[in-house]
Design a protein around this motif. Structure first.
Motif, PDB file in Angstrom:
ATOM      1  N   PRO A 116      15.974  14.173 -43.691  1.00  0.00           N
ATOM      2  CA  PRO A 116      17.447  13.752 -42.645  1.00  0.00           C
ATOM      3  C   PRO A 116      16.617  14.531 -41.046  1.00  0.00           C
ATOM      4  CG  PRO A 116      18.604  13.477 -44.417  1.00  0.00           C
ATOM      5  CD  PRO A 116      16.755  13.574 -44.701  1.00  0.00           C
ATOM      6  N   GLN A 117      16.667  15.660 -42.088  1.00  0.00           N
ATOM      7  CA  GLN A 117      16.141  17.033 -40.943  1.00  0.00           C
ATOM      8  C   GLN A 117      15.128  16.620 -40.230  1.00  0.00           C
ATOM      9  OE1 GLN A 117      18.460  17.293 -43.942  1.00  0.00           O
ATOM     10  NE2 GLN A 117      19.833  18.397 -43.401  1.00  0.00           N
ATOM     11  N   HIS A 118      14.385  16.449 -41.101  1.00  0.00           N
ATOM     12  CA  HIS A 118      12.672  16.376 -40.331  1.00  0.00           C
ATOM     13  C   HIS A 118      12.745  15.603 -39.535  1.00  0.00           C
ATOM     14  CE1 HIS A 118      10.832  19.149 -43.410  1.00  0.00           C
ATOM     15  NE2 HIS A 118      10.827  18.122 -44.050  1.00  0.00           N
ATOM     16  N   GLY A 122      11.985  15.682 -34.814  1.00  0.00           N
ATOM     17  CA  GLY A 122      10.882  15.192 -33.807  1.00  0.00           C
ATOM     18  C   GLY A 122      10.204  14.664 -34.618  1.00  0.00           C
ATOM     19  N   ALA A 123      10.091  14.548 -36.019  1.00  0.00           N
ATOM     20  CA  ALA A 123       9.100  15.213 -37.348  1.00  0.00           C
ATOM     21  C   ALA A 123       7.786  13.276 -37.250  1.00  0.00           C
ATOM     22  CB  ALA A 123       9.090  15.236 -38.543  1.00  0.00           C
ATOM     23  N   GLY A 138       7.303  16.785 -32.819  1.00  0.00           N
ATOM     24  CA  GLY A 138       7.297  16.274 -31.823  1.00  0.00           C
ATOM     25  C   GLY A 138       6.562  15.001 -30.725  1.00  0.00           C
ATOM     26  N   GLU A 139       6.529  14.409 -29.554  1.00  0.00           N
ATOM     27  CA  GLU A 139       6.351  13.137 -29.266  1.00  0.00           C
ATOM     28  C   GLU A 139       4.611  13.563 -28.797  1.00  0.00           C
ATOM     29  OE1 GLU A 139       8.916  12.018 -26.212  1.00  0.00           O
ATOM     30  OE2 GLU A 139      10.594  12.134 -28.178  1.00  0.00           O
ATOM     31  N   GLY A 140       3.715  14.466 -28.575  1.00  0.00           N
ATOM     32  CA  GLY A 140       2.310  14.998 -28.063  1.00  0.00           C
ATOM     33  C   GLY A 140       2.331  13.976 -29.082  1.00  0.00           C
ATOM     34  N   GLY A 336       8.040  27.897 -35.641  1.00  0.00           N
ATOM     35  CA  GLY A 336       9.021  27.128 -35.796  1.00  0.00           C
ATOM     36  C   GLY A 336       8.306  25.987 -37.005  1.00  0.00           C
ATOM     37  N   PRO A 337       8.857  24.485 -37.273  1.00  0.00           N
ATOM     38  CA  PRO A 337       8.243  23.699 -38.228  1.00  0.00           C
ATOM     39  C   PRO A 337       6.524  23.422 -38.185  1.00  0.00           C
ATOM     40  CG  PRO A 337       9.296  22.925 -36.990  1.00  0.00           C
ATOM     41  CD  PRO A 337       9.619  23.734 -36.603  1.00  0.00           C
ATOM     42  N   ILE A 338       5.798  23.663 -39.119  1.00  0.00           N
ATOM     43  CA  ILE A 338       4.677  23.031 -38.893  1.00  0.00           C
ATOM     44  C   ILE A 338       4.440  21.664 -39.972  1.00  0.00           C
ATOM     45  CG2 ILE A 338       3.444  24.893 -38.354  1.00  0.00           C
ATOM     46  CD1 ILE A 338       2.633  25.055 -41.018  1.00  0.00           C
TER      47      ILE A 338
END
Length: 488
Positions: A116-118, A122-123, A138-140, A336-338
């Motif tokens: 849920p956190q991912h 925006g994962a 992200g959306e890229g 941030g996250p990867i």
């Protein structure tokens, strides 16, 4: 009003076919025949009819079969007896046995505690090694996002959900001798609180899995195996545990899904953990058992990126709180996250391999540059004899190497073959991993190449789908070969 469930037991002597075991096609008539043949013992009934021997281990058939035999003999089930119940200990839905056309039921994806956190972050989730994991955030485009995340990890810091990494505990009085036997590397000299990288081999000497093993105390180890190999490593360990060992002196427990693991990596990793009041004064390749918010936490200093990295493992129910705390601490640092895609770039920059991607079914440890145990380990280990066969020492073995391409050209296609330049070209090997390195500003690649260690500096032709490129052989590590970034 209370509702009662009335058992619908088989009725001996009735007409028509009554199925008992749907997988092994055992019917009521088979049970009646067993009784006439005097196979009235429940264990004899089981072996005579194969009742309960299917993959569900009798969870859909044992009780109806026992009820049928009890009715035939005119006795209650407790007097007739029951067979030995084996896993799975709970009923299995019949839906599980539909066959190949069952979508996720055919090979269910494992889910992260932090899914849920991912999603909220925006994962883009995908299947990585049997787990539903973030590929990027992200959306890229995937390529753009992965490049951006990898660069962020090198410049500031990154947080990565490493929960799928195997966490298989081996304990008992004979645990040390056992792990020393199943590992290519020497594990008996590992001190409590320390971590060592190593390989497990097949009996044929091929690399089965790699990863780190930590020693918690004298008789307790934690094996961190590849995320996609946890089940196979567990069965590999269990098979050897039962072969020539005292089962009461070695115990194996897969605790992978009990512990969630979050990795903090990068030049500012320490600053993030300092915000959480976690002591980062920990030597590389070591582990400390501590607490965070009154929850047991294992803090390990180990790196799959080549930068200063810490793996934080705690019970899965506490993972959301730790994730939120790490992100809050990372944001002011432009960290941030990867996802997995960025991690793949980071590890390839360092020449760190992925088993099954940068190896094949014949790759042995000396093909990857790990030669010492083969030559010097004095105690037996799985696959040791196979490392000294003619095939293991053949001059045309494929070695792991790095590749560079001319400046300004795109990355090599993964899977491209490195071929000879004569009239009848043949493959010398192939590209296993290939990426654009945002840190180095150029393409990097790993390959398995015939006699590769003796071809350093050679320029070879890479062939892919009818097109050819030039590539130069180099060492696998493209970034920080001295390892200075580990102590940033």
């Amino acid at each position: 009003p209370k509702h009662q469930i009335t058992p619908h037991w088989p009725t001996p002597g009735s007409k028509g076919r009554q199925w008992i075991d749907f997988q092994h096609d055992v019917t009521l008539k088979d049970v009646e025949l067993a009784a006439r043949e005097n196979y009235t013992s429940v264990e004899h009934l089981k072996r005579y009819t194969t009742l309960g021997m299917a993959s569900d281990q009798g969870k859909t058939s044992n009780m109806p079969g026992l009820a049928a035999m009890a009715a035939i003999q005119g006795r209650p089930i407790p007097e007739v007896g029951t067979t030995t119940f084996r896993p799975p200990f709970v009923p299995v839905p019949i839906e599980m046995y539909h066959g190949a056309h069952t979508k996720q039921l055919w090979n269910p994806l494992k889910r992260l505690a932090l899914e849920p956190q991912h999603r909220a972050a925006g994962a883009a989730l995908g299947d990585y090694g049997g787990w539903l994991r973030p590929g990027w955030y992200g959306e890229g485009s995937p390529e753009t996002q992965a490049q951006s995340e990898a660069l962020m990890a090198r410049q500031t810091a990154a947080i990565f959900d490493a929960a799928p990494l195997g966490k298989i505990e081996v304990m008992g009085p004979d645990a040390e001798a056992f792990v020393n036997f199943v590992y290519y590397n020497t594990i008996s000299t590992l001190k409590p609180g320390k971590i060592r990288y190593g390989f497990m081999l097949t009996e044929g000497g091929a690399v089965f899995d790699d990863g780190v093993i930590a020693r918690l105390d004298t008789n307790r180890f934690v094996i961190s195996c590849s995320s996609s190999h946890v089940d196979s490593v567990r069965t590999h360990l269990e098979a050897w545990r039962q072969d020539g060992n005292d089962a009461d002196r070695i115990f194996i427990h897969d605790t992978t899904q009990h512990w969630a693991t979050l990795t903090v990596t990068g030049p500012k990793a320490r600053a993030i953990l300092d915000t959480l009041n976690l002591d980062t004064d920990l030597p590389h390749m070591s582990l400390r058992e501590t607490e965070w918010q009154n929850t047991p936490l294992r803090l390990a200093r180990v790196s799959f990126t080549g930068d200063t990295s810490f793996e934080l493992s705690l019970r899965a129910t506490q993972a959301p709180a730790l994730w939120d705390a790490l992100l809050d601490a990372a944001k002011p640092l432009d960290a941030g996250p990867i996802g997995v895609e960025a991690l793949s770039i980071l590890r390839a920059e360092k020449g760190f391999l992925m088993i099954g991607k940068d190896t094949d079914g014949e790759t042995m440890p000396h093909d990857l540059g790990f030669t010492t145990p083969r030559l010097k380990k004095s105690t037996p280990f799985v696959g040791d004899r196979s490392l000294h066969t003619d095939k293991a020492n053949a001059p045309d073995r494929k070695h792991l190497v790095g590749l560079t391409v001319p400046s300004g050209t795109p990355p090599l296609p993964t899977g491209a073959h490195l071929v000879t330049d004569d009239a009848t070209p043949r493959s010398l090997g192939y590209v296993t991993s290939s990426y654009q390195s945002p840190t180095l500003g150029r393409p990097i690649a790993l390959a398995l190449l015939e006699n590769g260690t003796n071809r350093m500096g050679d320029t070879l032709t890479a062939w892919h789908l009818g097109e050819t490129r030039q590539a130069t052989v180099t060492t696998p590590c493209a970034l920080d070969p001295e390892g200075d970034r580990l102590d940033a």
